[in-house]
Design a protein around this motif. Structure first.
Motif, PDB file in Angstrom:
ATOM      1  N   ASP A  73      97.509  46.429   7.356  1.00  0.00           N
ATOM      2  CA  ASP A  73      98.358  46.152   6.205  1.00  0.00           C
ATOM      3  C   ASP A  73      98.042  44.788   5.602  1.00  0.00           C
ATOM      4  N   SER A  74      97.982  43.750   6.422  1.00  0.00           N
ATOM      5  CA  SER A  74      97.775  42.398   5.891  1.00  0.00           C
ATOM      6  C   SER A  74      96.353  42.212   5.363  1.00  0.00           C
ATOM      7  N   GLU A  75      95.353  42.718   6.083  1.00  0.00           N
ATOM      8  CA  GLU A  75      93.971  42.528   5.652  1.00  0.00           C
ATOM      9  C   GLU A  75      93.669  43.286   4.369  1.00  0.00           C
ATOM     10  N   ARG A  76      94.112  44.515   4.283  1.00  0.00           N
ATOM     11  CA  ARG A  76      93.764  45.312   3.114  1.00  0.00           C
ATOM     12  C   ARG A  76      94.647  44.992   1.907  1.00  0.00           C
ATOM     13  N   ARG A  77      95.856  44.488   2.120  1.00  0.00           N
ATOM     14  CA  ARG A  77      96.622  44.001   0.978  1.00  0.00           C
ATOM     15  C   ARG A  77      95.968  42.747   0.402  1.00  0.00           C
ATOM     16  N   ALA A  78      95.447  41.875   1.279  1.00  0.00           N
ATOM     17  CA  ALA A  78      94.710  40.703   0.790  1.00  0.00           C
ATOM     18  C   ALA A  78      93.471  41.143   0.012  1.00  0.00           C
ATOM     19  N   ALA A  79      92.771  42.153   0.502  1.00  0.00           N
ATOM     20  CA  ALA A  79      91.597  42.668  -0.201  1.00  0.00           C
ATOM     21  C   ALA A  79      91.992  43.272  -1.543  1.00  0.00           C
ATOM     22  N   ALA A  80      93.102  44.014  -1.576  1.00  0.00           N
ATOM     23  CA  ALA A  80      93.559  44.613  -2.835  1.00  0.00           C
ATOM     24  C   ALA A  80      93.913  43.539  -3.850  1.00  0.00           C
ATOM     25  N   ARG A  81      94.559  42.466  -3.382  1.00  0.00           N
ATOM     26  CA  ARG A  81      94.882  41.371  -4.302  1.00  0.00           C
ATOM     27  C   ARG A  81      93.605  40.751  -4.874  1.00  0.00           C
ATOM     28  N   GLU A  82      92.592  40.573  -4.023  1.00  0.00           N
ATOM     29  CA  GLU A  82      91.322  40.015  -4.494  1.00  0.00           C
ATOM     30  C   GLU A  82      90.678  40.942  -5.521  1.00  0.00           C
ATOM     31  N   ASN A  83      90.668  42.244  -5.241  1.00  0.00           N
ATOM     32  CA  ASN A  83      90.074  43.196  -6.170  1.00  0.00           C
ATOM     33  C   ASN A  83      90.839  43.254  -7.485  1.00  0.00           C
ATOM     34  N   ILE A  84      92.161  43.247  -7.414  1.00  0.00           N
ATOM     35  CA  ILE A  84      92.967  43.278  -8.637  1.00  0.00           C
ATOM     36  C   ILE A  84      92.734  42.018  -9.457  1.00  0.00           C
ATOM     37  N   LEU A  85      92.650  40.855  -8.792  1.00  0.00           N
ATOM     38  CA  LEU A  85      92.398  39.604  -9.506  1.00  0.00           C
ATOM     39  C   LEU A  85      91.072  39.669 -10.250  1.00  0.00           C
ATOM     40  N   ASN A  86      90.007  40.079  -9.561  1.00  0.00           N
ATOM     41  CA  ASN A  86      88.698  40.161 -10.203  1.00  0.00           C
ATOM     42  C   ASN A  86      88.673  41.220 -11.295  1.00  0.00           C
ATOM     43  N   SER A  87      89.303  42.343 -11.037  1.00  0.00           N
ATOM     44  CA  SER A  87      89.340  43.414 -12.024  1.00  0.00           C
ATOM     45  C   SER A  87      90.120  42.995 -13.263  1.00  0.00           C
ATOM     46  N   THR A  88      91.239  42.311 -13.061  1.00  0.00           N
ATOM     47  CA  THR A  88      92.048  41.856 -14.193  1.00  0.00           C
ATOM     48  C   THR A  88      91.293  40.820 -15.016  1.00  0.00           C
ATOM     49  N   ARG A  89      90.582  39.918 -14.351  1.00  0.00           N
ATOM     50  CA  ARG A  89      89.791  38.924 -15.087  1.00  0.00           C
ATOM     51  C   ARG A  89      88.720  39.601 -15.932  1.00  0.00           C
ATOM     52  N   SER A  90      88.068  40.616 -15.371  1.00  0.00           N
ATOM     53  CA  SER A  90      87.069  41.359 -16.146  1.00  0.00           C
ATOM     54  C   SER A  90      87.716  42.016 -17.358  1.00  0.00           C
ATOM     55  N   THR A  91      88.854  42.666 -17.130  1.00  0.00           N
ATOM     56  CA  THR A  91      89.538  43.357 -18.215  1.00  0.00           C
ATOM     57  C   THR A  91      89.974  42.389 -19.301  1.00  0.00           C
ATOM     58  N   ASP A  92      90.483  41.230 -18.906  1.00  0.00           N
ATOM     59  CA  ASP A  92      90.934  40.243 -19.892  1.00  0.00           C
ATOM     60  C   ASP A  92      89.767  39.720 -20.722  1.00  0.00           C
ATOM     61  N   PHE A  93      88.562  39.646 -20.122  1.00  0.00           N
ATOM     62  CA  PHE A  93      87.399  39.193 -20.885  1.00  0.00           C
ATOM     63  C   PHE A  93      86.929  40.286 -21.835  1.00  0.00           C
ATOM     64  N   ILE A  94      86.915  41.530 -21.352  1.00  0.00           N
ATOM     65  CA  ILE A  94      86.417  42.641 -22.168  1.00  0.00           C
ATOM     66  C   ILE A  94      87.405  43.001 -23.270  1.00  0.00           C
ATOM     67  N   THR A  95      88.701  42.905 -22.967  1.00  0.00           N
ATOM     68  CA  THR A  95      89.736  43.260 -23.935  1.00  0.00           C
ATOM     69  C   THR A  95      90.705  42.082 -24.092  1.00  0.00           C
ATOM     70  N   PRO A  96      90.285  40.996 -24.716  1.00  0.00           N
ATOM     71  CA  PRO A  96      91.152  39.817 -24.827  1.00  0.00           C
ATOM     72  C   PRO A  96      92.438  40.146 -25.589  1.00  0.00           C
ATOM     73  N   LYS A  97      93.545  39.583 -25.102  1.00  0.00           N
ATOM     74  CA  LYS A  97      94.862  39.919 -25.655  1.00  0.00           C
ATOM     75  C   LYS A  97      95.279  38.972 -26.775  1.00  0.00           C
ATOM     76  N   PHE A  98      94.681  37.793 -26.842  1.00  0.00           N
ATOM     77  CA  PHE A  98      95.126  36.787 -27.790  1.00  0.00           C
ATOM     78  C   PHE A  98      93.936  36.263 -28.593  1.00  0.00           C
ATOM     79  N   PRO A  99      94.181  35.760 -29.815  1.00  0.00           N
ATOM     80  CA  PRO A  99      93.073  35.204 -30.625  1.00  0.00           C
ATOM     81  C   PRO A  99      92.315  34.097 -29.901  1.00  0.00           C
ATOM     82  N   ALA A 100      93.029  33.239 -29.157  1.00  0.00           N
ATOM     83  CA  ALA A 100      92.345  32.140 -28.465  1.00  0.00           C
ATOM     84  C   ALA A 100      91.410  32.663 -27.384  1.00  0.00           C
TER      85      ALA A 100
END
Length: 533
Positions: free
Chosen positions: A350-377
């Motif tokens: 539980d603890s190891e794979r939740r940490a891994a999921a958080r890492e994957n979500i963080l990296n995935s979200t950063r990619s998504t925010d770059f590809i689909t920026p939400k704000f003009p800045a």
């Protein structure tokens, strides 16, 4: 048309319908990629399983196509990884474009000396087919198609599952139930468990086509290409001369209109030119979310893969993350079922794979925010990084077109023994995945390090006769002074304890038997206190 032929696996009447009921050690819900992989891992450790799936064929459409090196190393234990490599498209190069100009080219695996490539592009239906066939050949695995789970009743020491079949309903008792039943997870819904996270409203069109012309092999990502000037486009080549093209549509697009063949053909004609010819394979318009359960363990019900966490498709972290989940889970569950470890060992899953999921979500979200920026800045920052990247290397590090999957970290795991002796300037420390390398082992010539590992715990010793391992641990002496030595920052006597999921549990410059035994005990959940250095 489709280049892939979907076969239907035979349904067999479950024995429980005829009163032949017996409690099973492990029941797995879901026969996608994660469920059969878990079943194979457990069977290799002598634990029989029943795999339930409501369908009788593999998943429809190419879906998860980027199979990472770490996943291939898992599947290699069952003799099917090379089949995937041979069928799929091996790629290591990628290109990023701004308009019609190449911004830069990158290599996913710049250093040679690995048994498997960084990635193989292979459609999910092939991966599921190869896994399913391998499971059918394993006597300890019972695959049950058209067996739909409609009820889950947890108890203190077992779980009762109600299953619907073409011949009626039956109940099945399991010591442990593992839900690998996907992002919509019926098991999760039956238990009323939350699945919190962020919803991304941008839409993307997948067009899988068979291009009847010369095919690119590398991954290509365009920002503002002339054939789709307002958004981005991603291109991957797959097996059977199939190309996946992802068009970013925006959140206001009409999904039904975009899926019409004539509209897809207009986009493809602009992209490939007037002379190109193709055949359609599969089409989908999708949005995505990044979600995660608060806990992956709920009594004797365990969640893995998309049932437990889901990420955006940018970065190949969905299917590969699911395989890493069950690779982490299998050996722990087997030790518990066979009475060799306490049930508390699963807390580390539980603890190891939740940490891994958080890492994957963080990296995935950063990619998504770059590809689909939400704000003009953020769009201005993205466009400036792209404009500078061709001429200035610092800007290339800012471009995020989907940072691709590598093994996640397992920081501060209670199963690991921290470094306490020697100066370590490199090598995989506790909580990091082991590294493959070509090796010349004592008395032998060549080979790959991952091929020399035993199924369970392994003790690698560099430059001398192997250290005598505790019972149940495979000892390996790594001779020579080549690439393996450099990757492990090794000196004569350097020793690594490798877990069954190929993560480093401990390492020493000069180990002694007491320290090794204590580290093994800790890694198996029998002693999570401080181990002797």
């Amino acid at each position: 048309m489709s280049s892939y032929t979907y076969q239907h696996y035979p349904y067999r009447r479950p024995p429980e319908l005829d009163g032949k009921a017996a409690r099973r050690p492990v029941v797995i819900v879901g026969a996608g990629m994660a469920g059969p992989t878990l079943a194979l891992e457990l069977a290799a450790r002598g634990v029989p399983t029943v795999v339930l799936d409501e369908d009788d064929t593999v998943s429809f459409g190419s879906r998860s196509i980027c199979q990472a090196k770490h996943s291939l190393e898992v599947w290699d234990r069952f003799g099917i990884a090379q089949r995937m490599v041979d069928k799929g498209i091996t790629w290591e190069q990628g290109e990023v474009y701004l308009g019609d100009q190449a911004v830069y080219r990158f290599n996913l695996q710049p250093e040679p000396g690995h048994k498997f490539p960084a990635f193989v592009n292979l459609q999910q239906y092939y991966v599921e087919e190869f896994l399913y066939e391998r499971c059918l050949a394993e006597p300890a695995i019972e695959m049950r198609v058209l067996n739909k789970v409609v009820g889950v009743m947890p108890h203190d020491d077992h779980v009762v599952v109600e299953v619907e079949t073409p011949d009626g309903r039956y109940t099945l008792e399991a010591e442990w139930l593992v839900a690998c039943d996907g992002v919509r997870s019926p098991v999760r819904h039956m238990l009323g468990l939350a699945f919190e996270g962020e919803v991304f409203h941008d839409q993307f069109l997948i067009a899988d086509i068979r291009l009847l012309d010369e095919l690119p092999k590398e991954r290509r990502f365009w920002f503002y290409p002339p054939f789709h000037p307002t958004n981005s486009v991603l291109l991957h080549r797959q097996a059977d001369n199939v190309l996946r093209v992802d068009f970013q549509l925006g959140h206001d697009a009409d999904a039904e209109e975009e899926k019409k063949t004539e509209n897809i053909d207009c986009r493809l004609r602009l992209m490939f030119g007037p002379e190109a010819r193709w055949e359609h394979e599969w089409t989908s318009v999708y949005t995505f979310t990044c979600r995660m359960m608060q806990r992956f363990m709920h009594g004797r019900v365990v969640f893995a893969g998309d049932a437990a966490h889901v990420v955006s498709p940018f970065g190949a972290r969905g299917g590969n993350g699911a395989i890493a989940d069950v690779d982490n889970l299998a050996w722990k569950l087997a030790l518990i079922v066979t009475g060799k470890a306490p049930e508390a060992l699963l807390d580390s899953y539980d603890s190891e794979r939740r940490a891994a999921a958080r890492e994957n979500i963080l990296n995935s979200t950063r990619s998504t925010d770059f590809i689909t920026p939400k704000f003009p800045a953020s769009r201005a920052f993205r466009d400036a990084a792209l404009a500078l990247a061709r001429d200035f290397p610092f800007a290339r590090a800012l471009i995020n077109s989907g940072r691709l999957s590598v093994p996640t970290l397992q920081p501060e795991s209670p199963l690991d023994t921290p470094d306490r002796d020697g100066d370590w300037v490199g090598g995989p420390g506790p909580g990091r995945a082991m590294l493959d390398a070509p090796v010349g082992l004592k008395g032998e010539n060549g080979g790959w390090l991952i091929d020399r590992l035993g199924r369970d715990f392994n003790l690698l010793t560099f430059g001398q006769d192997r250290v005598e391992p505790p019972d149940g641990v495979t000892g390996i002496a790594v001779g020579g002074n080549g690439l393996a030595w450099r990757r492990y920052d090794a000196r004569p006597g350097t020793t690594y304890l490798i877990r069954p999921d190929r993560y480093v549990a401990a390492r020493w410059r000069s180990p002694d038997p007491a320290a090794i035994t204590a580290a093994v005990e800790r890694a198996q959940g029998r002693n999570t206190g401080r181990s002797p250095a």
